[in-house]
Every structure is written in structure tokens, then in C-alpha cells.
Design an enzyme around this catalytic site. Structure first.
Site, short mmCIF file in Angstrom:
data_model
loop_
_atom_site.label_atom_id
_atom_site.label_comp_id
_atom_site.label_asym_id
_atom_site.label_seq_id
_atom_site.Cartn_x
_atom_site.Cartn_y
_atom_site.Cartn_z
CE LYS A 130 -11.18 -2.96 0.47
NZ LYS A 130 -12.11 -3.59 1.38
CE LYS B 5 -5.20 -8.23 -2.30
NZ LYS B 5 -5.21 -8.04 -0.87
CE LYS C 267 -4.37 -1.70 1.69
NZ LYS C 267 -5.46 -1.57 2.65
P1 TYM Z 1 -10.23 -6.19 3.84
O1 TYM Z 1 -11.19 -5.15 4.26
O2 TYM Z 1 -9.23 -5.83 2.79
O3 TYM Z 1 -10.99 -7.47 3.31
C1 TYM Z 1 -12.06 -8.07 4.04
C2 TYM Z 1 -11.95 -9.57 3.95
O4 TYM Z 1 -12.03 -10.03 2.58
C3 TYM Z 1 -10.92 -10.87 2.29
N1 TYM Z 1 -10.56 -10.70 0.87
C4 TYM Z 1 -10.51 -11.68 -0.02
N2 TYM Z 1 -10.73 -13.01 0.09
C5 TYM Z 1 -10.60 -13.75 -1.03
N3 TYM Z 1 -10.25 -13.23 -2.24
C6 TYM Z 1 -10.00 -11.92 -2.40
N4 TYM Z 1 -9.66 -11.42 -3.58
C7 TYM Z 1 -10.12 -11.08 -1.25
N5 TYM Z 1 -9.95 -9.74 -1.04
C8 TYM Z 1 -10.23 -9.53 0.26
C9 TYM Z 1 -9.83 -10.39 3.22
O5 TYM Z 1 -8.83 -11.36 3.39
C10 TYM Z 1 -10.61 -10.10 4.47
O6 TYM Z 1 -10.83 -11.30 5.20
N6 TYM Z 1 -7.15 -5.80 7.71
C11 TYM Z 1 -8.40 -6.36 7.25
C12 TYM Z 1 -9.59 -5.86 8.03
C13 TYM Z 1 -9.49 -6.07 9.50
C14 TYM Z 1 -9.62 -7.30 10.19
C15 TYM Z 1 -9.46 -7.00 11.57
C16 TYM Z 1 -9.85 -8.62 9.77
C17 TYM Z 1 -9.27 -5.10 10.43
N7 TYM Z 1 -9.24 -5.67 11.68
C18 TYM Z 1 -9.52 -7.99 12.54
C19 TYM Z 1 -9.92 -9.60 10.76
C20 TYM Z 1 -9.75 -9.30 12.13
C21 TYM Z 1 -8.58 -5.98 5.80
O7 TYM Z 1 -8.05 -5.01 5.34
O8 TYM Z 1 -9.47 -6.77 5.11
#
Ligand code: TYM
Length: 332
Positions: free
Chosen positions: A198, A195, A112
Site C-alpha cells: 500500500k 512486493k 519507511k
Molecule cells: P501489514 O499491515 O503491512 O500487513 C498485513 C499482513 O499482510 C502481509 N502482506 C503480504 N503478504 C504477501 N504479499 C504481500 N505483498 C503482502 N503485503 C503485506 C503482511 O506480511 C502481514 O502479515 N507489522 C504488521 C502488523 C502487525 C502485526 C502485529 C502482525 C502489528 N502487530 C502482531 C502480526 C502480529 C504489518 O505492518 O503488517
């Protein structure tokens, strides 16, 4: 009952199909066996440049989407991170036991910050994983369902929990990641080696859950496929078709093998048309449910307030124990 916790950032106007398959479907499945906490990490969303009015609106849209995906606000605790101040309070304590080098090795930060250059990246983006660790540890969560891209952050969380326990006495449950092989990484439709994301995918590479059904179906039909014509699950040599098969399987609950057999002898186009219809139907339903929930903001506000209250009931005793262990003087 063991606890499960997860979150998904409100950084776009809609979640995408990768979030839905990689994360939300697991969240929904786990809410039966676990005491579940699912939240919207709005504080994580301010680590990169953003617009406050858009964030507020996206937070509501995100909450509505979690419910539209099947998270049940009665069984599961649904809340917004900034409404539970204990997350930020614990994050500070965890930052003080995190090594600078350790934080520097987080690949998501490297990815990022490479957009703006590390010098103009915020300190918040750098300490982001310690806030995420706090999100998890404050609830003493046993299991964290996420996609593959979050594995390293959960590993850091486990290390911090163990380190704190070792230095200050048994305090935190050490959480396990819940990453379902095969669906933990859904790929970009236009570039199936990367992957679905967004922040990195182009508009046609991502199906947004709030796309209109025609647009979503069209994106699937125009997905990049591979050379050759045989429909076969082979992620290495046929990443495009394999990604479509994974999505097909995840959305129908049917094994990949059965789908391959069904399309035996047919062309890629046949598979895409069939999947386009499934995805079109999914987003039609999903969009309608989300919009209905968004129509009643007062109801959503009340639901989130109730969620925050239930969350704090668990988070606050953990913080109290941490403060005690840390040597802070209690208000008397
Ligand atoms: P985030 O917001 O980017 O994504 C949310 C969830 O979606 C999953 N994900 C995917 N899974 C499969 N294929 C893809 N292409 C794909 N893109 C996204 C992510 O792995 C995630 O599970 N840091 C985290 C948010 C967060 C969090 C937490 C998660 C903040 N605190 C505590 C768990 C526990 C994040 O940016 O996910």
C-alpha cells in the site's frame, strides 16, 4: 489449545490482494486448530503522518474486511489494539530490554523512514517492532501467521521473549512465525520484482479488495508480463507470469503445476483473462460482504467491544505477571 495471533494495519481505505493471500487466508485456515486472536493495530498506524478521522473510519472498514475474509467472530477474537491498553503497557517494558542497535537494524524502519529521512521519522516508527512484539507476547501466542516482510519482526519478538525469560524468569511463550512459502510474498502487478504494497506500489500495481470488480479485473489484465510467451513458473526469469500463477493457485486452491498444464500452448493473455475473472468475482463478493457489515456500526461496535473484553481476559494476567517479574509494586 495453542494460540495464534496476527494483525493488519488499517493504513489504507482497503486491504489489498497481498494481505488477503499472504495473511488473511492463513488466518482463516488456522482458526480451526488454534485459539485465534486477530486484531487491527491502529496504534501502529499512527507512527507515520495520518488523519484521525480517516484512521477511525479505516479501522471500521478493516474490521469489516476481516470478517468478510472469513474470520469468524465467534470462534476467533477480533479486536482493535487501542481498546486493549495492555499492549502499550507491555511495549514499554520490552523497549527497555531492546538494544538501540538492534532496533536500528529493522529493515522496515529503514524502508519507511527513507521516505521522510530518518531525522523526521517519529520515535514511534522506530519503536514500532517492540509494540508488535508486545502484541504477540501479551497473548502468549504460539504461532504468528504473516507475510515474508514481517519475518524480521517475529525474529526480534522471539529474541525479546527469550531475553526476558532469561533475565526475569520464565514468562513468555516464544512464538513461531507461520509463513507459507510461495504465497508469503505477492508482487506488484506493474513491477513484479517488488512486493505489492500500500505504501510503495502505484495504483495499477495493487488490487484492492474493495476495488470495483471491473477495475480489479482490468488491473490483472494489464499486469506486466515477461519477454517470451511460454507460461511457466520461473520466478527468477519470469517474475510477472510467476506472480500471476501464484495468485491463481492461491485463489483457486489448485497447484501451480495443474494451472501451467491447463494453459499449455496458450498465450499470457489467456492466463490473464482467466485470472481477471477470478479476481473480479472475488472482489465483488468481498466488497458486498464488507459493505453489508459496515451498514450496521452499532453491531460492529458491539462485536469489537466483546472482542476487546475477551482479549483483555488473556492480556491482563500476562501483564500482571510481567509487572511482578519487573519489580513493580502492586496496588494493595
Ligand atoms: P501489514 O499491515 O503491512 O500487513 C498485513 C499482513 O499482510 C502481509 N502482506 C503480504 N503478504 C504477501 N504479499 C504481500 N505483498 C503482502 N503485503 C503485506 C503482511 O506480511 C502481514 O502479515 N507489522 C504488521 C502488523 C502487525 C502485526 C502485529 C502482525 C502489528 N502487530 C502482531 C502480526 C502480529 C504489518 O505492518 O503488517
Amino acid at each position: 489449545q495453542p494460540r495464534v495471533l496476527s494483525g493488519a494495519q488499517p493504513t489504507a481505505d482497503s486491504y489489498h490482494l497481498g494481505n488477503y493471500i499472504g495473511a488473511f487466508k492463513q488466518w482463516v485456515a488456522l482458526q480451526d486448530e488454534f485459539e485465534a486472536f486477530y486484531f487491527i493495530p491502529d496504534m501502529h498506524a499512527i507512527t507515520v503522518e495520518y488523519d484521525p478521522a480517516a484512521l477511525r473510519e479505516r479501522t471500521y472498514i478493516a474490521a469489516a474486511q476481516l470478517i468478510a475474509a472469513g474470520v469468524d467472530p465467534e470462534r476467533s477474537v477480533i479486536f482493535v489494539q487501542s481498546q486493549v491498553p495492555e499492549h502499550a503497557q507491555l511495549a514499554w517494558v520490552l523497549q527497555c530490554i531492546t538494544g538501540f542497535g538492534e532496533a536500528s537494524r529493522m529493515t522496515q524502519f529503514k524502508d519507511k523512514s527513507s521516505k521522510t529521512g530518518a531525522d523526521s521519522a517519529s520515535v514511534g516508527l522506530f519503536t514500532y517492532p517492540t509494540l508488535m512484539a508486545a502484541d504477540i507476547l501479551i497473548y502468549q501466542a504460539d504461532r504468528v501467521p504473516v507475510g515474508e516482510d514481517q519475518r524480521q519482526h517475529i525474529e526480534l519478538t522471539r529474541n525479546l521473549a527469550q531475553r526476558f525469560n532469561h533475565r526475569f524468569g520464565e514468562t513468555f511463550t516464544v512464538p513461531e512465525p507461520h509463513i507459507v512459502k510461495d504465497i508469503a510474498k505477492i508482487y506488484d502487478l506493474q513491477d513484479p520484482t517488488g512486493k505489492m504494497s500500500k505504501s510503495f506500489s502505484g495504483p495499477n500495481g495493487v488490487v484492492n479488495m474493495l476495488d470495483d470488480p471491473k477495475t480489479a479485473a482490468k488491473k490483472i489484465r494489464s499486469a506486466v508480463t515477461d519477454s517470451g510467451s511460454e507460461i511457466r513458473f520461473d520466478p527468477e526469469n519470469k517474475p510477472g507470469v510467476s506472480n500471476l500463477l501464484t495468485i491463481f493457485s492461491a485463489l483457486t486452491g489448485r497447484p501451480v503445476d495443474a494451472i501451467v498444464t491447463e494453459f499449455d500452448g496458450q498465450q499470457y493473455g489467456h492466463l490473464k483473462v482467466a485470472l481477471a475473472e477470478i479476481v473480479g468475482d472475488l472482489v465483488r463478493d468481498f466488497g458486498a460482504r464488507t459493505r453489508a457489515l459496515l451498514d450496521d456500526r452499532a453491531e460492529l461496535d458491539a462485536l469489537l467491544a466483546r472482542g476487546a473484553e475477551r482479549a483483555r481476559a488473556v492480556a491482563s494476567p500476562t501483564l500482571e505477571l510481567v509487572y511482578e517479574r519487573s519489580g513493580f509494586v502492586k496496588v494493595r
